[in-house]
Design a protein around this motif. Structure first.
Motif, PDB file in Angstrom:
ATOM      1  N   ILE A  29       0.834  -1.200   0.000  1.00 44.44           N
ATOM      2  CA  ILE A  29       0.000   0.000   0.000  1.00 44.44           C
ATOM      3  C   ILE A  29       0.874   1.257   0.000  1.00 44.44           C
ATOM      4  CG2 ILE A  29      -1.622   1.359   1.389  1.00 44.44           C
ATOM      5  CD1 ILE A  29      -2.782  -1.342   2.359  1.00 44.44           C
ATOM      6  N   GLY A  30       1.912   1.246   0.837  1.00 40.86           N
ATOM      7  CA  GLY A  30       2.809   2.389   0.918  1.00 40.86           C
ATOM      8  C   GLY A  30       3.553   2.646  -0.380  1.00 40.86           C
ATOM      9  N   ARG A  31       3.934   1.585  -1.063  1.00 38.74           N
ATOM     10  CA  ARG A  31       4.620   1.757  -2.349  1.00 38.74           C
ATOM     11  C   ARG A  31       3.727   2.498  -3.321  1.00 38.74           C
ATOM     12  NH1 ARG A  31       7.688  -3.486  -4.615  1.00 38.74           N
ATOM     13  NH2 ARG A  31       8.017  -1.954  -6.259  1.00 38.74           N
ATOM     14  N   ASP A  36       4.416   8.423  -6.383  1.00 40.75           N
ATOM     15  CA  ASP A  36       4.517   9.737  -7.014  1.00 40.75           C
ATOM     16  C   ASP A  36       4.296  10.877  -6.027  1.00 40.75           C
ATOM     17  OD1 ASP A  36       4.923   8.847  -9.765  1.00 40.75           O
ATOM     18  OD2 ASP A  36       2.878   8.091  -9.627  1.00 40.75           O
ATOM     19  N   THR A  37       4.373  10.565  -4.725  1.00 43.30           N
ATOM     20  CA  THR A  37       4.163  11.575  -3.691  1.00 43.30           C
ATOM     21  C   THR A  37       5.362  11.609  -2.763  1.00 43.30           C
ATOM     22  OG1 THR A  37       1.779  11.111  -3.765  1.00 43.30           O
ATOM     23  CG2 THR A  37       2.584  12.406  -1.913  1.00 43.30           C
ATOM     24  N   SER A  38       5.874  12.793  -2.480  1.00 39.15           N
ATOM     25  CA  SER A  38       7.072  12.908  -1.658  1.00 39.15           C
ATOM     26  C   SER A  38       6.776  12.573  -0.196  1.00 39.15           C
ATOM     27  CB  SER A  38       7.643  14.325  -1.745  1.00 39.15           C
ATOM     28  OG  SER A  38       6.771  15.239  -1.118  1.00 39.15           O
ATOM     29  N   TYR A  39       7.833  12.319   0.530  1.00 43.16           N
ATOM     30  CA  TYR A  39       7.740  11.972   1.958  1.00 43.16           C
ATOM     31  C   TYR A  39       7.003  13.058   2.746  1.00 43.16           C
ATOM     32  CZ  TYR A  39       9.414  10.952   6.720  1.00 43.16           C
ATOM     33  OH  TYR A  39       9.490  10.705   8.056  1.00 43.16           O
ATOM     34  N   ASP A  40       7.355  14.311   2.519  1.00 40.33           N
ATOM     35  CA  ASP A  40       6.789  15.409   3.294  1.00 40.33           C
ATOM     36  C   ASP A  40       5.331  15.694   2.950  1.00 40.33           C
ATOM     37  OD1 ASP A  40       9.130  15.891   4.728  1.00 40.33           O
ATOM     38  OD2 ASP A  40       9.939  17.156   3.133  1.00 40.33           O
ATOM     39  N   ALA A  41       4.889  15.233   1.778  1.00 40.92           N
ATOM     40  CA  ALA A  41       3.537  15.561   1.331  1.00 40.92           C
ATOM     41  C   ALA A  41       2.471  14.700   1.990  1.00 40.92           C
ATOM     42  CB  ALA A  41       3.439  15.432  -0.184  1.00 40.92           C
ATOM     43  N   LEU A  42       2.850  13.614   2.637  1.00 39.97           N
ATOM     44  CA  LEU A  42       1.892  12.719   3.276  1.00 39.97           C
ATOM     45  C   LEU A  42       2.138  12.656   4.777  1.00 39.97           C
ATOM     46  CD1 LEU A  42       1.768   9.654   0.825  1.00 39.97           C
ATOM     47  CD2 LEU A  42      -0.052  11.292   1.248  1.00 39.97           C
ATOM     48  N   SER A  43       1.113  12.931   5.559  1.00 36.64           N
ATOM     49  CA  SER A  43       1.201  12.748   7.005  1.00 36.64           C
ATOM     50  C   SER A  43       0.772  11.326   7.345  1.00 36.64           C
ATOM     51  CB  SER A  43       0.279  13.743   7.716  1.00 36.64           C
ATOM     52  OG  SER A  43      -1.078  13.421   7.452  1.00 36.64           O
ATOM     53  N   ARG A  49      -5.571   7.064   6.347  1.00 36.73           N
ATOM     54  CA  ARG A  49      -6.864   7.268   5.702  1.00 36.73           C
ATOM     55  C   ARG A  49      -6.883   6.660   4.307  1.00 36.73           C
ATOM     56  NH1 ARG A  49      -6.981  12.126   6.382  1.00 36.73           N
ATOM     57  NH2 ARG A  49      -6.233  12.888   4.363  1.00 36.73           N
ATOM     58  N   GLN A  50      -5.833   6.912   3.516  1.00 36.79           N
ATOM     59  CA  GLN A  50      -5.807   6.392   2.162  1.00 36.79           C
ATOM     60  C   GLN A  50      -5.604   4.881   2.130  1.00 36.79           C
ATOM     61  OE1 GLN A  50      -3.683   8.664  -0.867  1.00 36.79           O
ATOM     62  NE2 GLN A  50      -3.458  10.382   0.558  1.00 36.79           N
ATOM     63  N   ALA A  51      -4.875   4.361   3.119  1.00 35.88           N
ATOM     64  CA  ALA A  51      -4.666   2.912   3.196  1.00 35.88           C
ATOM     65  C   ALA A  51      -5.853   2.208   3.837  1.00 35.88           C
ATOM     66  CB  ALA A  51      -3.401   2.622   3.996  1.00 35.88           C
ATOM     67  N   GLN A  52      -6.763   3.003   4.448  1.00 39.18           N
ATOM     68  CA  GLN A  52      -7.947   2.467   5.112  1.00 39.18           C
ATOM     69  C   GLN A  52      -7.573   1.507   6.241  1.00 39.18           C
ATOM     70  OE1 GLN A  52     -10.315   0.892   1.815  1.00 39.18           O
ATOM     71  NE2 GLN A  52     -11.308   2.871   1.538  1.00 39.18           N
ATOM     72  N   VAL A  53      -6.596   1.937   7.036  1.00 42.26           N
ATOM     73  CA  VAL A  53      -6.181   1.166   8.210  1.00 42.26           C
ATOM     74  C   VAL A  53      -6.040   2.114   9.388  1.00 42.26           C
ATOM     75  CG1 VAL A  53      -4.923  -0.545   6.828  1.00 42.26           C
ATOM     76  CG2 VAL A  53      -3.699   1.443   7.752  1.00 42.26           C
ATOM     77  N   ALA A  54      -6.018   1.562  10.590  1.00 41.41           N
ATOM     78  CA  ALA A  54      -5.791   2.376  11.777  1.00 41.41           C
ATOM     79  C   ALA A  54      -4.339   2.845  11.798  1.00 41.41           C
ATOM     80  CB  ALA A  54      -6.105   1.577  13.033  1.00 41.41           C
TER      81      ALA A  54
END
Length: 218
Positions: A29-31, A36-43, A49-54
């Motif tokens: 999921i993380g891959r 196409d999204t940088s490290y800093d762009a995702l909290s 939320r996007q992975a739909q996991v706690a």
């Protein structure tokens, strides 16, 4: 009175396998998220939320956002390194072309991760540097095996091949940014510049002759 000891419960192989499977699922999921999204762009909240996991599940397996990111990078390049080291049964030229093509495919389909690896990660990240160095060494070893039939090569040859690999990193960054050349054309261009590097190595150290396909008179 029955004094026999009851067996102590131990985590079973099934539980270990489930844990490994779940960890692998989170990395997959993380891959996708970091492709196409940088490290800093995702909290971490974004990731959960996007992975739909706690969010706690990610912390449980990876301890931190950085730990999660490093695991993703290490996993994503593991296949590339394995692929580069395989194919010993192929003709040298075909093996080199396949390795370069797979490298470009990785850069093309994992652009954010590729930029992080080549630039050294988040700030000066020794662990990401180690991943990058591992990829470099795998490609140098593949080229050396194909060109000279061995990986234990002279210092001039090793530095010459390493210089070529470093130039490939920069060229691949420009290639994915500009998108002006097809992957096939870019691969062929890098193969030809490798031929130039092999000829230069031979000029400086005749004990490392360039293989026949790299010679201008071939």
């Amino acid at each position: 009175m029955n004094t026999s000891k009851q067996p102590v419960a131990r985590p079973g192989a099934r539980g270990t396998q489930r844990s490994a499977t779940r960890r692998a699922e989170l990395i997959a999921i993380g891959r996708s998220l970091f492709a196409d999204t940088s490290y800093d762009a995702l909290s971490m909240d974004d990731i959960a939320r996007q992975a739909q996991v706690a969010k706690g599940l990610i912390y449980y397996y990876f301890h931190s956002k950085r730990g999660y990111y490093l695991a993703i990078i290490e996993d994503s390049v593991a296949g590339l390194v394995t692929y580069a080291a395989s194919g010993a049964e192929l003709p040298p030229v075909e093996r080199v072309q396949r390795t370069i093509d797979s490298y470009l495919r990785y850069a093309e389909h994992n652009q954010a991760a590729y930029r992080a690896i080549v630039s050294g990660g988040v700030g000066f990240d020794a662990e990401v540097h180690a991943v990058r160095d591992g990829v470099r060494e795998a490609i140098v070893a593949t080229i050396a095996e194909g060109a000279y039939g061995r990986t234990d090569i002279a210092p001039v040859a090793r530095m010459g091949l390493l210089a070529w690999v470093c130039s490939v990193e920069g060229a691949a960054l420009a290639w994915i940014d500009r998108g002006e050349l097809s992957r096939e054309t870019m691969c062929e261009l890098l193969v030809k510049t490798l031929g130039g590097a092999l000829r230069a190595i031979e000029e400086l150290d005749p004990s490392c002759p360039a293989p026949a396909p790299a010679r201008r008179d071939a």
